[in-house]
Design a protein around this motif. Sequence first.
Motif, mmCIF file in Angstrom:
data_model
loop_
_atom_site.group_PDB
_atom_site.id
_atom_site.type_symbol
_atom_site.label_atom_id
_atom_site.label_comp_id
_atom_site.label_asym_id
_atom_site.label_seq_id
_atom_site.Cartn_x
_atom_site.Cartn_y
_atom_site.Cartn_z
ATOM 1 N N MET A 1 -64.507 -54.513 56.500
ATOM 2 C CA MET A 1 -65.718 -55.110 57.071
ATOM 3 C C MET A 1 -65.468 -55.478 58.541
ATOM 4 S SD MET A 1 -67.950 -57.555 57.870
ATOM 5 C CE MET A 1 -67.007 -59.060 57.621
ATOM 6 N N LEU A 2 -64.343 -56.127 58.806
ATOM 7 C CA LEU A 2 -64.028 -56.538 60.183
ATOM 8 C C LEU A 2 -63.897 -55.338 61.116
ATOM 9 C CD1 LEU A 2 -61.423 -59.391 59.534
ATOM 10 C CD2 LEU A 2 -63.658 -59.656 60.622
ATOM 11 N N ARG B 1 -65.412 -52.484 60.646
ATOM 12 C CA ARG B 1 -66.604 -51.652 60.473
ATOM 13 C C ARG B 1 -66.203 -50.243 60.012
ATOM 14 N NH1 ARG B 1 -67.893 -56.191 61.280
ATOM 15 N NH2 ARG B 1 -69.769 -56.930 62.333
ATOM 16 N N LEU C 1 -81.038 -47.792 73.054
ATOM 17 C CA LEU C 1 -81.666 -48.383 71.873
ATOM 18 C C LEU C 1 -80.731 -48.298 70.669
ATOM 19 C CD1 LEU C 1 -85.419 -47.303 72.018
ATOM 20 C CD2 LEU C 1 -84.289 -49.309 72.992
ATOM 21 N N VAL C 2 -80.640 -49.395 69.941
ATOM 22 C CA VAL C 2 -79.811 -49.449 68.723
ATOM 23 C C VAL C 2 -80.667 -50.066 67.624
ATOM 24 C CG1 VAL C 2 -77.662 -49.745 70.025
ATOM 25 C CG2 VAL C 2 -78.913 -51.766 69.244
ATOM 26 N N PRO C 3 -80.335 -49.791 66.357
ATOM 27 C CA PRO C 3 -81.091 -50.437 65.281
ATOM 28 C C PRO C 3 -81.118 -51.948 65.521
ATOM 29 C CG PRO C 3 -79.598 -48.814 64.370
ATOM 30 C CD PRO C 3 -79.283 -48.918 65.836
ATOM 31 N N LYS C 4 -82.251 -52.544 65.271
ATOM 32 C CA LYS C 4 -82.461 -53.950 65.638
ATOM 33 C C LYS C 4 -81.313 -54.857 65.192
ATOM 34 C CE LYS C 4 -86.098 -57.025 66.511
ATOM 35 N NZ LYS C 4 -87.248 -56.614 67.281
ATOM 36 N N VAL C 5 -80.802 -55.622 66.135
ATOM 37 C CA VAL C 5 -79.809 -56.648 65.812
ATOM 38 C C VAL C 5 -80.360 -57.969 66.293
ATOM 39 C CG1 VAL C 5 -77.598 -55.458 65.768
ATOM 40 C CG2 VAL C 5 -78.646 -56.009 67.952
ATOM 41 N N ILE C 6 -80.347 -58.938 65.443
ATOM 42 C CA ILE C 6 -80.771 -60.275 65.880
ATOM 43 C C ILE C 6 -80.065 -61.291 65.008
ATOM 44 C CG2 ILE C 6 -82.860 -60.391 64.434
ATOM 45 C CD1 ILE C 6 -84.189 -61.552 67.124
ATOM 46 N N ASP C 7 -79.538 -62.339 65.673
ATOM 47 C CA ASP C 7 -78.916 -63.384 64.839
ATOM 48 C C ASP C 7 -79.257 -64.758 65.355
ATOM 49 O OD1 ASP C 7 -75.475 -63.103 66.077
ATOM 50 O OD2 ASP C 7 -77.347 -63.652 67.056
#
Lengths: 490, 95
Positions: free
Chosen positions: B13-14, B16, B89-95
């Motif tokens: 996971m770390l 990817r 453009l990248v798949p939406k990232v939001i945190d």
Amino acid sequence: MPWETVIGLEIHVQLATESKIFSGAGTRFGSAPNSQACAIDLAMPGTLPVLNRQAVDYALMFGLAIDADLPETSVFERKNYFYPDLPKGYQTTQLEKPIVGAGNIPINLPDGTLKNVRIHHAHLEEDAGKSLHEGSFNAAYSGIDLNRAGTPLIEIVTEPDLSNATEAVVFAKKLHGIVTSLGICDGHMAEGSMRFDVNISVRPRGSETLGTRTETKNLNSFKFMEEAIALEVNRQIDVLEDGGVITQETRLYNGDTKVARSMRSKEEANDYRYFPCPDLLPVTITKAHLQKLRLSLPELPDARAERLQQQFGIAAQEAEIFAYNPALSDYFEVAAKACNDALLAAHWTTGEVVRRLKTASLELHDSPVSAAQLSTLLKRVGDQTISGKIAKQVFEAMWLGEGDADQIISERGFKQVSDSSALEKIVGEVLAKNPEMVRDYVGTEESRRKKKLGGFMGQIMQASRGQANPQQVNRILVEKLNEAIHSASG
Amino acid sequence: MTLKYTDIERLAMLSRLAVNETDYSAVCARLESVLALVDQLQAADTAGVQPMAHPLNASQALRADRITEFNQQQAFEILSDNTHEGLYLVPKVID
């Protein structure tokens, strides 16, 4: 239960270099997307970083200004995490051996006490790019602009020495004054040049153990910082008083809606697996180089405030304004020396000039009225050619580019009337037109008569179109009214 | 050192990396052999030995603060399969 608040800050300060920390790309704010992202910033295979000397010097200057330990060597490390605005997959930063060690920043609190805020350390690092989540593109995507990627930063970390929002804001303003006075940061907070992360915890008053803290990230105005702290402190106290527990988390404060929310939990991502960056060697700082930088340090806010008070005799409050605004301070000094009246120059610089700049949303270097131009105007106030009130009208005309002070004064016939016979005539006419007011004045108790003068003054100034010398008018008016009192009682 | 499957999941996971569960035991064995090598290095007596950053004992070279790169945005953009008005453009990232 009485609670006490414990606050520590982490501040990201963008260094005012021309080029990036590890590449020769520019750092200008507001450029077209990705026009300042070169192969190194984009992490193209085969590229290598070369460290910017100016970024190192700026960090060291900050260290010298806060009397910090400055170790002979510092080491860059890789902080590994994945995010689209971080093309390398790691941020080049410092951890074990930062460039600036422990230091101190004393602050003056509103109640007059002096408080020392300990700086844990400050380290050099690169900024990440920007992710835009809204725009004229498909809503399923985020837009990545890497212009900011690689902009040099120092991250300054304080000890948890602050006890409330007021102290935090006083500290933040002082820090802003230090980095802008040093010229290592442009200080434009709205453009993200200084960004504050606030670590907050509360505990029962008198307790020795720290409560669980939360981190509110990326506050870019003093006002938002104050609001965000107040909100978070109240939230934590409410949770604890309801018997709940505080979760260690990162929060985001929205200054527009005045609401904070928890960010997506990053429990796994917090493992950054730091290790020394194999692409960069340890940075060595010689004592001779430090000495050279020390000698080149500009005047810092505290020293400036003290000097201005001593040299010009201005009030502490005005000196403080200048201390934190070197450009305004220079403007004042030029005007004060040229017009030879520092108090008047200080009054006008902190008053009219600042007010007009604010209204027009201008920076000082864009001011339509230069310090030299202001000083000509102030000279005319000093030699009583015009009154302070007329001076504001002249200033407005100067601001609008209608000419210099003397030109405007002569073209508009603003010259103050100091000719006694002319003034006596105007005063006489106003009194003759207002017999009721004169009777009222004469009939008023002596101690309260002074208050009644304003009504006459207003009319006289109006009759002279504001050009009468107010001190002279006042003298003539009182004389004439005394005559009226005598003739009434005689 | 013995690795558990949960360690493999966490490392994947770390990093990817998509690691198939069927490969876990093979990945585990390979990582363990790497860690064994690290253990062997750790066993060396390094008391009093300064860590070495460079064989020639050099320190970091510094460059002058000058803009030496020009705008190659259009050339770089070709490498991306999704751009919009200069943005990647990248798949939406939001945190």
